[in-house]
Design a protein around this motif. Structure first.
Motif, PDB file in Angstrom:
ATOM      1  N   HIS A 198      11.167  -2.843   5.035  1.00  0.00           N
ATOM      2  CA  HIS A 198      12.208  -1.861   4.714  1.00  0.00           C
ATOM      3  C   HIS A 198      12.211  -0.767   5.782  1.00  0.00           C
ATOM      4  O   HIS A 198      11.145  -0.396   6.304  1.00  0.00           O
ATOM      5  CB  HIS A 198      11.935  -1.244   3.333  1.00  0.00           C
ATOM      6  N   MET A 200      12.301   2.315   5.575  1.00  0.00           N
ATOM      7  CA  MET A 200      11.528   3.500   5.236  1.00  0.00           C
ATOM      8  C   MET A 200      10.069   3.384   5.669  1.00  0.00           C
ATOM      9  O   MET A 200       9.376   4.391   5.838  1.00  0.00           O
ATOM     10  CB  MET A 200      11.580   3.742   3.717  1.00  0.00           C
ATOM     11  N   MET A 201       9.591   2.176   5.879  1.00  0.00           N
ATOM     12  CA  MET A 201       8.160   1.980   6.130  1.00  0.00           C
ATOM     13  C   MET A 201       7.640   2.723   7.366  1.00  0.00           C
ATOM     14  O   MET A 201       6.531   3.276   7.322  1.00  0.00           O
ATOM     15  CB  MET A 201       7.846   0.485   6.209  1.00  0.00           C
ATOM     16  N   GLY A 237       6.120  -4.037   0.875  1.00  0.00           N
ATOM     17  CA  GLY A 237       6.836  -2.836   1.296  1.00  0.00           C
ATOM     18  C   GLY A 237       8.278  -2.840   0.851  1.00  0.00           C
ATOM     19  O   GLY A 237       8.834  -1.796   0.472  1.00  0.00           O
ATOM     20  N   GLU A 238       8.893  -3.997   0.890  1.00  0.00           N
ATOM     21  CA  GLU A 238      10.280  -4.162   0.445  1.00  0.00           C
ATOM     22  C   GLU A 238      10.413  -3.821  -1.036  1.00  0.00           C
ATOM     23  O   GLU A 238      11.307  -3.082  -1.458  1.00  0.00           O
ATOM     24  CB  GLU A 238      10.682  -5.603   0.708  1.00  0.00           C
ATOM     25  N   ALA A 241       9.758  -0.042  -1.653  1.00  0.00           N
ATOM     26  CA  ALA A 241      10.855   0.829  -1.221  1.00  0.00           C
ATOM     27  C   ALA A 241      11.955   0.903  -2.274  1.00  0.00           C
ATOM     28  O   ALA A 241      12.600   1.958  -2.442  1.00  0.00           O
ATOM     29  CB  ALA A 241      11.414   0.342   0.104  1.00  0.00           C
ATOM     30  N   SER A 244      11.099   3.671  -4.660  1.00  0.00           N
ATOM     31  CA  SER A 244      10.632   4.919  -4.062  1.00  0.00           C
ATOM     32  C   SER A 244      11.784   5.836  -3.694  1.00  0.00           C
ATOM     33  O   SER A 244      12.808   5.389  -3.178  1.00  0.00           O
ATOM     34  CB  SER A 244       9.795   4.621  -2.809  1.00  0.00           C
ATOM     35  N   PRO A 247       9.298   8.579   1.542  1.00  0.00           N
ATOM     36  CA  PRO A 247       8.047   8.080   2.105  1.00  0.00           C
ATOM     37  C   PRO A 247       6.808   8.390   1.265  1.00  0.00           C
ATOM     38  O   PRO A 247       5.873   7.591   1.231  1.00  0.00           O
ATOM     39  CB  PRO A 247       7.974   8.771   3.468  1.00  0.00           C
ATOM     40  N   LEU A 250       6.669   5.962  -1.495  1.00  0.00           N
ATOM     41  CA  LEU A 250       6.475   4.628  -0.906  1.00  0.00           C
ATOM     42  C   LEU A 250       5.003   4.367  -0.638  1.00  0.00           C
ATOM     43  O   LEU A 250       4.494   3.269  -0.889  1.00  0.00           O
ATOM     44  CB  LEU A 250       7.274   4.498   0.387  1.00  0.00           C
TER      45      LEU A 250
END
Length: 276
Positions: A198, A200-201, A237-238, A241, A244, A247, A250
């Motif tokens: 994602h 945002m990671m 992570g996907e 996100a 979330s 960050p 997340l």
């Protein structure tokens, strides 16, 4: 344990191997020795625990010989480098070699300074059973090409690092993971593209460092291509996100996602292609 570095496989069989690898990590709970940077020690230890592995942050030369006898792998992350740590890292690689343990190298900021670049190359040359996990700029710099870096951040795309990754595979007899918006697993026999994760990671520090640590967990059970760790972390992570607001959340949710990840989520979400 099937390893993509050993034979050509299709996406279906690769997915099955990733699921099998995750089950093995959770069953065996391998000990992963980490010489990693101050910034991410807590993050990487929690990521390893969440996936089912057993982390230890061992930085003392005095205990390293003992640690490498009982561990499954060694993870070296050069993020907060100094002269004392370099000597400890080199000794740790020697002990990993002596005990036939895989070494995962994260060349953080390679290309940003002569010290980082030379240290990463020295460590890579010393390791007998090596996996390199870095962003595109780090992979390009490690291979001796001109990269675009800003500190530890990559300014190059994953695609542009493929030639450099092939060089590293041949030069160091290593497997290479290129992390980025698209991830690549490059081995002597195959190039695999993963399109999960994602946007945002990258706004959470240490995301790549946690992936490096997870690569060590999977290497400890025989999956030394880097594929399983990369796929699982990107999917986690996907999922995280989607739950979330930003960050900060997340960073917490990705630990939960790793802990809760199941086979169906891997099958449904994995976006994988064999490109060579």
């Amino acid at each position: 344990m099937h390893n993509p570095s050993q034979q050509a496989l299709n996406p279906s069989s690769l997915t099955a191997n990733i699921i099998t690898a995750l089950a093995l990590v959770r069953k065996q709970k391998p000990l992963v020795v980490n010489i990693t940077n101050y910034v991410v020690m807590n993050n990487t230890a929690n990521a390893l625990l969440a996936i089912g592995a057993s982390p230890i942050m061992a930085h003392s030369r005095q205990e390293m010989a003992e640690m490498m006898q009982i561990s499954g792998s060694l993870v070296i992350n050069i993020g907060t480098l100094d002269s004392e740590w370099i000597e400890r890292m080199l000794f740790a690689v020697e002990q990993a070699n002596a005990n036939n343990k895989p070494v995962v190298l994260d060349p953080v900021g390679c290309g940003a300074s002569v010290l980082r670049t030379q240290t990463a190359r020295t460590l890579a040359a010393k390791a007998n059973n090596l996996i390199i996990r870095g962003n595109a700029s780090e992979i390009i710099a490690l291979a001796g090409e001109v990269s675009q870096t800003k500190g530890v951040d990559a300014l190059d795309s994953s695609d542009t690092a493929l030639t450099a990754a092939h060089y590293l595979v041949a030069h160091y007899h290593a497997n290479v993971v290129i992390s980025g918006e698209v991830d690549y697993i490059v081995t002597a026999s195959q190039v695999i593209r993963l399109s999960n994760g994602h946007p945002m990671m990258p706004y959470v520090t240490g995301m790549g460092c946690s992936l490096t640590a997870l690569t060590g967990a999977f290497a400890a059970i025989g999956e030394t291509s880097g594929l399983a760790a990369t796929a699982i972390y990107a999917i986690a992570g996907e999922i995280a996100a989607e739950q979330s607001a930003g960050p900060a959340s997340l960073q917490l949710n990705i630990i939960d996602s790793l802990y809760q990840l199941n086979d169906d989520q891997i099958r449904q979400r994995l976006n994988i292609a064999v490109v060579a």
